[in-house]
Write an enzyme that holds these catalytic residues in place. Structure first.
Site, mmCIF file in Angstrom:
data_model
loop_
_atom_site.group_PDB
_atom_site.id
_atom_site.type_symbol
_atom_site.label_atom_id
_atom_site.label_comp_id
_atom_site.label_asym_id
_atom_site.label_seq_id
_atom_site.Cartn_x
_atom_site.Cartn_y
_atom_site.Cartn_z
ATOM 1 N N SER A 1 0.798 -1.225 0.000
ATOM 2 C CA SER A 1 0.000 0.000 0.000
ATOM 3 C C SER A 1 0.828 1.271 0.000
ATOM 4 O O SER A 1 0.315 2.336 -0.324
ATOM 5 C CB SER A 1 -0.935 0.003 1.209
ATOM 6 N N LYS B 1 -12.356 -2.102 2.774
ATOM 7 C CA LYS B 1 -11.804 -1.235 1.721
ATOM 8 C C LYS B 1 -12.733 -1.332 0.491
ATOM 9 O O LYS B 1 -13.793 -0.736 0.486
ATOM 10 C CB LYS B 1 -10.351 -1.600 1.426
ATOM 11 N N HIS C 1 -5.397 -4.676 -0.508
ATOM 12 C CA HIS C 1 -5.369 -3.661 -1.572
ATOM 13 C C HIS C 1 -5.470 -4.313 -2.953
ATOM 14 O O HIS C 1 -4.874 -3.839 -3.916
ATOM 15 C CB HIS C 1 -4.103 -2.805 -1.443
HETATM 16 N N1 PLP Z 1 -3.411 -5.567 5.656
HETATM 17 C C1 PLP Z 1 -3.146 -4.503 4.858
HETATM 18 C C2 PLP Z 1 -2.193 -4.673 3.721
HETATM 19 C C3 PLP Z 1 -3.783 -3.268 5.093
HETATM 20 O O1 PLP Z 1 -3.531 -2.216 4.308
HETATM 21 C C4 PLP Z 1 -4.692 -3.172 6.170
HETATM 22 C C5 PLP Z 1 -5.388 -1.897 6.474
HETATM 23 O O2 PLP Z 1 -4.842 -0.833 6.468
HETATM 24 C C6 PLP Z 1 -4.925 -4.293 6.968
HETATM 25 C C7 PLP Z 1 -4.269 -5.477 6.690
HETATM 26 C C8 PLP Z 1 -5.893 -4.249 8.101
HETATM 27 O O3 PLP Z 1 -7.184 -4.281 7.577
HETATM 28 P P1 PLP Z 1 -8.446 -3.908 8.498
HETATM 29 O O4 PLP Z 1 -8.665 -2.453 8.330
HETATM 30 O O5 PLP Z 1 -9.566 -4.758 7.987
HETATM 31 O O6 PLP Z 1 -8.059 -4.274 9.894
#
Ligand code: PLP
Length: 421
Positions: A208, A267, A236
């Site tokens: 990200s 998301k 993502h």
């Molecule tokens: N994994 C990645 C790559 C993320 O970008 C995010 C969120 O920012 C998460 C996990 C965590 O996701 P959640 O918001 O569902 O806890």
């Protein structure tokens, strides 16, 4: 005098009393916290939050001012956060199934909609089964400890998301960290890890901060050669990468080679909240027995389940939504490159505008907001020193005009602050 001392004791204010001791502990804590907060401010890494007074979407209203702000920093990749059918599904689930379960899943917190959503997620990813969590952070926190023992090994990309890093910290497996997307380094680490019972390669599908996509074909080839399993975090990617939005594994043609997927419902899939693991049925069965964030945390609220379930229906009915963002991403990336900016990553709606200097990223992001464009600057420690950037995120619901307005504003602001000649 006696009265005074007794009074102080009763009020807990006497010197040497437990309350006085704890009062001084609180004062000490305050001083320590204030000095830590001052350090964060001094380092220029303070994260402030802008308050949105409207729904999430491409056009926002911020409290205390700005209406009609163009939003380029949400993970609302498909614009489903405010999709009328997604909102209606949430309201219907709320009315039919209530506000929440007041329980964890295995006590009395599983409703038919939770089972339906798990079945739908597994079908969407073409996997055997799926398990829901309150977030993908929880899914990542729960999987490694439940799956791996000191006999096993986990090999993790050095730039993996914080939640993968934390999840791996919690497990007792042997830990290897390979250089970002470096297949030579991964191979060397896999060779060393042959001495362990089981090897799991863990990577973000799309990263990200840089908008780059993991070389999954090569990772899967190495995994096959060294008899390893592959885990990907698809936060993502789910919903919009690949011809049908199944994710990085579909985009790169390795759906049958990736064993475990963790992803988010917070998301592209409606944006409410929630996460999941999908993969082999015995793994999902084991997570239901052993995964601590699943066992010891409340069930997903029905309205949240309703949103995600509808988002998946929309994506499975047609691939038009999933495909709708590629052209927008391409438009932004090519116009910004033509204007003279360097955009990191490739073909991903995360478009980091690379600036290098942290102050430049901060003042340019502020000036973009003055022009009605909401973007965020990232600098150390979120990204490496000297690699500050403004991260732009394209959504399928941005119009071509929105994108052009953003590019024009970047060009003006870039010239004003010396980022462009
Ligand atoms: N994994 C990645 C790559 C993320 O970008 C995010 C969120 O920012 C998460 C996990 C965590 O996701 P959640 O918001 O569902 O806890």
């Amino acid at each position: 005098m006696w009265r005074g001392a007794a009074g102080r004791l009763l009020r807990g204010g006497g010197a040497g009393s437990p309350r006085a001791a704890s009062g001084s502990a609180v004062a000490q804590l305050r001083r320590r916290l204030e000095s830590e907060l001052e350090d964060i401010r001094g380092a220029g890494t303070w994260k402030s939050e802008r308050v949105i007074a409207s729904r999430q979407g491409p056009h926002l209203r911020l409290t205390g001012g700005g209406a009609g702000i163009l939003n380029f920093c949400a993970n609302n990749y498909l614009g489903l956060s405010s999709h009328p059918e997604v909102i209606r599904a949430a309201v219907e689930a709320l009315e039919k199934f209530g506000a929440g379960l007041s329980s964890v899943r295995f006590i009395c917190g599983t409703q038919s909609i939770h089972k339906d959503l798990e079945e739908k997620i597994a079908r969407f990813h073409q996997r055997e089964d799926a398990i829901l969590y309150a977030s993908c952070f929880d899914a990542n926190a729960g999987i490694f400890e439940a799956l791996l023992t000191p006999e096993d090994a986990v090999l993790s990309d050095e730039l993996n998301h914080a939640s993968i890093i934390d999840g791996i910290r919690l497990c007792k497996a042997n830990k290897y960290r390979y250089k970002h997307m470096d297949m030579q380094d991964l191979e060397a680490k896999l060779q060393d890890a042959q001495k362990h019972r089981l090897r799991l390669v863990a990577t973000d599908g799309a990263f990200s901060m840089d908008g780059d996509i993991a070389p999954l074909r090569e990772i899967c080839q190495l995994a096959q050669k060294y008899d390893a399993l592959v885990f990907i975090d698809e936060c993502h990617a789910t919903g919009f990468l690949g011809p049908n939005g199944r994710g990085t594994d579909e985009l790169l043609g390795v759906m049958d080679k990736v064993t475990i997927i963790n992803s988010t419902l917070g998301k592209a899939l409606g944006g409410a909240a929630g996460g999941y693991t999908t993969g082999p049925k015995p793994l999902i069965d084991l997570l239901r027995q052993r995964s601590r964030p699943y066992l010891f945390s409340n069930s997903l609220p029905p309205a949240v389940v309703g949103c995600a379930s509808k988002a998946l229906d929309l994506l499975m009915e047609s691939n038009a939504i999933a495909q709708s963002m590629a052209a927008k991403t391409q438009r932004f990336r090519s116009k910004m490159t033509a204007a003279g900016f360097t955009i990191s990553g490739k073909d991903h709606p995360i478009c980091p505008v690379m600036l290098g200097d942290a102050r430049l990223a901060a003042v340019m992001a502020e000036d973009m907001l003055n022009r009605g464009i909401y973007v965020i600057g990232f600098s150390y420690p979120v990204v490496p020193k000297g690699k500050a950037r403004i991260r732009v995120q394209i959504s399928a619901v941005h119009s071509d005009e929105d994108i052009d307005r953003c590019v024009e504003a970047f060009t003006e602001v870039g010239r004003k602050h010396g980022a462009l000649p």
